[in-house]
Design an enzyme around this catalytic site. Structure first.
Site, PDB file in Angstrom:
ATOM      1  N   CYS A 192       0.867  -1.169   0.000  1.00 42.49           N
ATOM      2  CA  CYS A 192       0.000   0.000   0.000  1.00 42.49           C
ATOM      3  C   CYS A 192       0.911   1.227   0.000  1.00 42.49           C
ATOM      4  O   CYS A 192       2.088   1.119  -0.334  1.00 42.49           O
ATOM      5  CB  CYS A 192      -0.975  -0.018   1.183  1.00 42.49           C
ATOM      6  N   ASN A 246       2.487   1.479   4.294  1.00 43.34           N
ATOM      7  CA  ASN A 246       2.767   0.209   4.958  1.00 43.34           C
ATOM      8  C   ASN A 246       2.462   0.257   6.455  1.00 43.34           C
ATOM      9  O   ASN A 246       3.159  -0.340   7.259  1.00 43.34           O
ATOM     10  CB  ASN A 246       4.209  -0.240   4.703  1.00 43.34           C
ATOM     11  N   ARG A 263      -3.282  -0.866   5.383  1.00 44.44           N
ATOM     12  CA  ARG A 263      -3.806  -1.938   4.538  1.00 44.44           C
ATOM     13  C   ARG A 263      -2.849  -3.092   4.349  1.00 44.44           C
ATOM     14  O   ARG A 263      -3.216  -4.260   4.529  1.00 44.44           O
ATOM     15  CB  ARG A 263      -4.221  -1.383   3.169  1.00 44.44           C
ATOM     16  N   SER A 264      -1.616  -2.813   3.948  1.00 39.44           N
ATOM     17  CA  SER A 264      -0.715  -3.930   3.650  1.00 39.44           C
ATOM     18  C   SER A 264      -0.320  -4.733   4.888  1.00 39.44           C
ATOM     19  O   SER A 264      -0.229  -5.963   4.796  1.00 39.44           O
ATOM     20  CB  SER A 264       0.504  -3.479   2.832  1.00 39.44           C
ATOM     21  N   ASP A 283      -8.360   3.262   1.535  1.00 32.62           N
ATOM     22  CA  ASP A 283      -7.335   3.642   2.506  1.00 32.62           C
ATOM     23  C   ASP A 283      -8.041   4.152   3.759  1.00 32.62           C
ATOM     24  O   ASP A 283      -8.677   5.208   3.723  1.00 32.62           O
ATOM     25  CB  ASP A 283      -6.421   4.714   1.929  1.00 32.62           C
TER      26      ASP A 283
END
Length: 167
Positions: free
Chosen positions: A16, A19, A22-23, A131
């Site tokens: 993303c 970091n 989402r990731s 996001d």
């Protein structure tokens, strides 16, 4: 080399922007899904930007994941690096802007397959994971549900098709 295409082991990098939301959630959710499917995988996450290098995930992301039984608190943000394009079999973006950034940075001879997470979900191909950074806990919960759907579909495809899947 970390797993990667040379030893036919699945190695997935979720990406993303920073970091921290989402990731990291995708990394944690995928680890849990891969475990349920009995997959042996290398899994990590990174950001396309350097805003939060070495920071832990956003506290709301940690709380959301923990509420689903997944502990992501020990993760630390990092930026995607050139070697990631060779050491991961798949680089999975959370949205179109980050997908474009990943592709723009990709070395000409990169071996990783690059796709959006939701490309793994029938009927949701091309869709972004929102996001949640500027949102509230409810948005983090919604984002978790989308991520969970995406990683479940991805893990199921890996279980059936192995390292060679193309999204």
């Amino acid at each position: 080399m970390l797993g990667g295409v040379t030893d036919n082991r699945i190695a997935v990098l979720f990406v993303c922007l920073g970091n921290i939301c989402r990731s990291p959630m995708a990394e944690g959710a995928f680890r849990a899904a891969a475990s349920r499917y009995g997959l042996q995988c290398d899994v990590d996450s990174a950001g396309t930007a350097s805003y939060h290098i070495n920071h832990p995930p956003d506290p709301r992301a940690v709380a959301t994941a923990l509420g689903k039984g997944v502990d992501i608190s020990s993760q630390r943000a990092r930026q995607i690096a050139r070697e990631d394009y060779y050491s991961f079999t798949h680089i999975i973006a959370m949205d179109g802007a980050n997908l474009a950034g990943i592709k723009a940075q990709a070395p000409r001879d990169a071996t990783a397959r690059v796709a959006l997470l939701m490309d793994a979900v029938a009927g949701r191909e091309g869709m972004a994971i929102a996001d949640p950074y500027y949102g509230d806990e409810a948005l983090f919960a919604k984002v978790w549900e989308d991520i969970a759907e995406g990683v479940e579909a991805l893990a199921a495809r890996f279980a059936i098709e192995g390292v060679g899947i193309r999204l």
